[in-house]
Motif scaffolding. Structure first.
Motif, PDB file in Angstrom:
ATOM      1  N   ILE A   1       0.855  -1.184   0.000  1.00 38.26           N
ATOM      2  CA  ILE A   1       0.000   0.000   0.000  1.00 38.26           C
ATOM      3  C   ILE A   1       0.892   1.234   0.000  1.00 38.26           C
ATOM      4  O   ILE A   1       1.812   1.353   0.815  1.00 38.26           O
ATOM      5  CB  ILE A   1      -0.939   0.018   1.220  1.00 38.26           C
ATOM      6  CG1 ILE A   1      -1.894  -1.185   1.163  1.00 38.26           C
ATOM      7  CG2 ILE A   1      -1.739   1.315   1.267  1.00 38.26           C
ATOM      8  CD1 ILE A   1      -2.803  -1.295   2.373  1.00 38.26           C
TER       9      ILE A   1
ATOM     10  N   SER B   1      -8.002   3.208  -3.401  1.00 38.75           N
ATOM     11  CA  SER B   1      -8.962   3.266  -2.301  1.00 38.75           C
ATOM     12  C   SER B   1     -10.137   4.154  -2.681  1.00 38.75           C
ATOM     13  O   SER B   1     -10.051   4.992  -3.585  1.00 38.75           O
ATOM     14  CB  SER B   1      -8.281   3.790  -1.031  1.00 38.75           C
ATOM     15  OG  SER B   1      -7.834   5.124  -1.215  1.00 38.75           O
TER      16      SER B   1
ATOM     17  N   GLU C   1      -5.000   6.267  -1.208  1.00 39.30           N
ATOM     18  CA  GLU C   1      -4.029   5.171  -1.170  1.00 39.30           C
ATOM     19  C   GLU C   1      -4.112   4.330  -2.434  1.00 39.30           C
ATOM     20  O   GLU C   1      -5.183   4.215  -3.047  1.00 39.30           O
ATOM     21  CB  GLU C   1      -4.249   4.285   0.057  1.00 39.30           C
ATOM     22  CG  GLU C   1      -3.949   4.969   1.385  1.00 39.30           C
ATOM     23  CD  GLU C   1      -4.153   4.044   2.563  1.00 39.30           C
ATOM     24  OE1 GLU C   1      -3.228   3.907   3.385  1.00 39.30           O
ATOM     25  OE2 GLU C   1      -5.256   3.464   2.660  1.00 39.30           O
TER      26      GLU C   1
ATOM     27  N   ASP D   1       0.918   5.778  -0.746  1.00 40.81           N
ATOM     28  CA  ASP D   1       0.023   6.935  -0.763  1.00 40.81           C
ATOM     29  C   ASP D   1      -0.323   7.293  -2.206  1.00 40.81           C
ATOM     30  O   ASP D   1       0.118   6.636  -3.153  1.00 40.81           O
ATOM     31  CB  ASP D   1       0.636   8.120  -0.006  1.00 40.81           C
ATOM     32  CG  ASP D   1       1.924   8.649  -0.632  1.00 40.81           C
ATOM     33  OD1 ASP D   1       2.129   8.470  -1.851  1.00 40.81           O
ATOM     34  OD2 ASP D   1       2.733   9.260   0.093  1.00 40.81           O
ATOM     35  N   SER D   2      -1.104   8.340  -2.395  1.00 39.62           N
ATOM     36  CA  SER D   2      -1.628   8.669  -3.719  1.00 39.62           C
ATOM     37  C   SER D   2      -0.548   9.115  -4.693  1.00 39.62           C
ATOM     38  O   SER D   2      -0.791   9.171  -5.902  1.00 39.62           O
ATOM     39  CB  SER D   2      -2.692   9.761  -3.614  1.00 39.62           C
ATOM     40  OG  SER D   2      -2.143  10.939  -3.030  1.00 39.62           O
TER      41      SER D   2
END
Length: 401
Positions: free
Chosen positions: A104, A377, A382, A106-107
């Protein structure tokens, strides 16, 4: 004069048959009702084959005349694609295993953390709307079985449990926006791809999955409606089974995006392969190939001459024009409401393209792996990605007799 073949039975197992090429008569050689992979006929009239009859996928040998098979290799395997030297003294085979890791980020693609799921054959994953759980598509470690199932775990990789069961191949677990359902497609390993069905399953009550209809490549429009592709057309379907509406042209996989104002579609027609976007209107049922002659795409292939010749009479037709997005048929991940898409290329590069303008930029982070499956997400904060890879090695055995 003779050839050894592995025949697949409806129950999913294989048996070896010896086929007389002159008379076309077949004689069954094995009776184990287990999975069989590679088959090799040696100069000494022995048949070497890969089978999981002993539990793991190892190599076995049996005389072409029949009898009891003898185990050649042991261990976890899987052992396959064997060759025997000309003098019959050395055997070379491939040990190959596929595994995937979920991470995972972050953006921006930064701060990736790997989930502690172990070395499993993980192919795809999806994050729940609240971000607390992950749905996973995991294959059986034995490649001869061709079986996969849906699992869930907490976001930290703990509390893993299996939701589906049986002899089936499942794909594409995707959470509904309200977090109540997971949609997936499934078929039996021996069934044609056209037999794929879409189900939704309640993670809290996995014993009663609900059939939605024939199709695959699932995407949620809202908490009650799915988009499914049946191999020819895309459909908007209610999970209650009381509504079904065609979305776009034949041979396209289409998704309504940005509140239904646009349609993003993947075109499978020869010469037009790739991703496109078009405004949603009452004209959307018209063939995009006919529209193409009037369009001036931002990029993409010119219309084939055969289509150009047949479209000289539609110059003044008021139809919204598709715009080209991506050149190939790579898999993309859609952001919230389809306002952007992500795709991976060039060994870990992830690119973000905003829609409908088509502006793209490379994300800062570098993802690990060459074969990457992406998802986003529900809040877009995410990126969940699966790095799937194959571990292989060649093994040689001397004096197998």
């Amino acid at each position: 004069k003779f050839v050894a073949l592995a025949r697949t039975f409806p129950a999913g197992y294989q048996e070896i048959f010896v086929n007389d090429l002159e008379t076309n008569r077949k004689r069954q050689l094995t009776f184990d009702e287990k999975n069989i992979g590679s088959v090799f006929w040696s100069r000494s009239d022995d048949v070497i084959f890969s089978s999981n009859k002993g539990g793991n996928s190892n190599l076995w040998i049996i005389t072409a005349a029949g009898g009891t098979a003898v185990q050649v290799t042991k261990g976890s395997g899987p052992d396959m694609r064997m060759k025997l030297s000309t003098d019959g003294k050395k055997l070379v085979y491939l040990q190959q295993q596929r595994f995937g890791h979920a991470s995972i980020a972050d953006s921006t693609g930064n701060g990736a953390r790997q989930l502690p799921l172990g070395d499993r054959d993980l192919r795809a994953a999806s994050m729940s709307p609240a971000g607390r759980h992950i749905a996973l598509q995991i294959f059986d470690p034995d490649p001869l079985k061709s079986i996969s199932h849906i699992y869930t775990s907490d976001q930290d990789g703990s509390n893993m449990r299996q939701l589906t069961s049986g002899i089936e191949m499942v794909a594409g677990p995707v959470w509904s926006p309200d977090g109540r359902w997971i949609a997936y497609s499934t078929r039996a390993p021996t069934s044609p791809i056209e037999s794929t069905q879409v189900y939704v399953i309640d993670p809290a009550n996995p014993a009663a999955p609900r059939l939605v209809g024939a199709g695959s490549e699932v995407w949620w429009l809202n908490s009650s409606d799915l988009v499914m592709f049946d191999g020819l057309r895309s459909w908007q379907v209610s999970i209650e089974g009381n509504r079904m509406e065609r979305i776009y042209d034949d041979s396209t996989q289409a998704f309504p995006i940005i509140g239904g104002r646009y349609i993003l579609f993947r075109d499978f027609r020869k010469g037009w392969e790739g991703w496109w976007i078009v405004g949603s209107s009452a004209e959307k049922e018209k063939d995009s190939m006919l529209v193409a002659f009037e369009s001036r795409y931002l990029a993409g292939p010119p219309p084939p001459q055969a289509y150009a010749d047949s479209m000289m009479n539609i110059r003044n037709t008021a139809i919204r024009v598709p715009k080209f997005v991506l050149h190939d048929l790579r898999t993309v991940a859609l952001g919230p409401d389809g306002r952007y898409l992500l795709y991976a290329q060039n060994a870990g590069e992830v690119w973000k393209m905003t829609l409908p303008d088509g502006h793209k930029r490379r994300l800062e982070g570098q993802l690990v792996g060459n074969e990457v499956n992406l998802s986003v997400s529900s809040d877009g904060r995410e990126i969940l990605y699966v790095d799937s890879r194959v571990s292989s090695k060649l093994v040689m055995v001397a004096n197998i007799y």
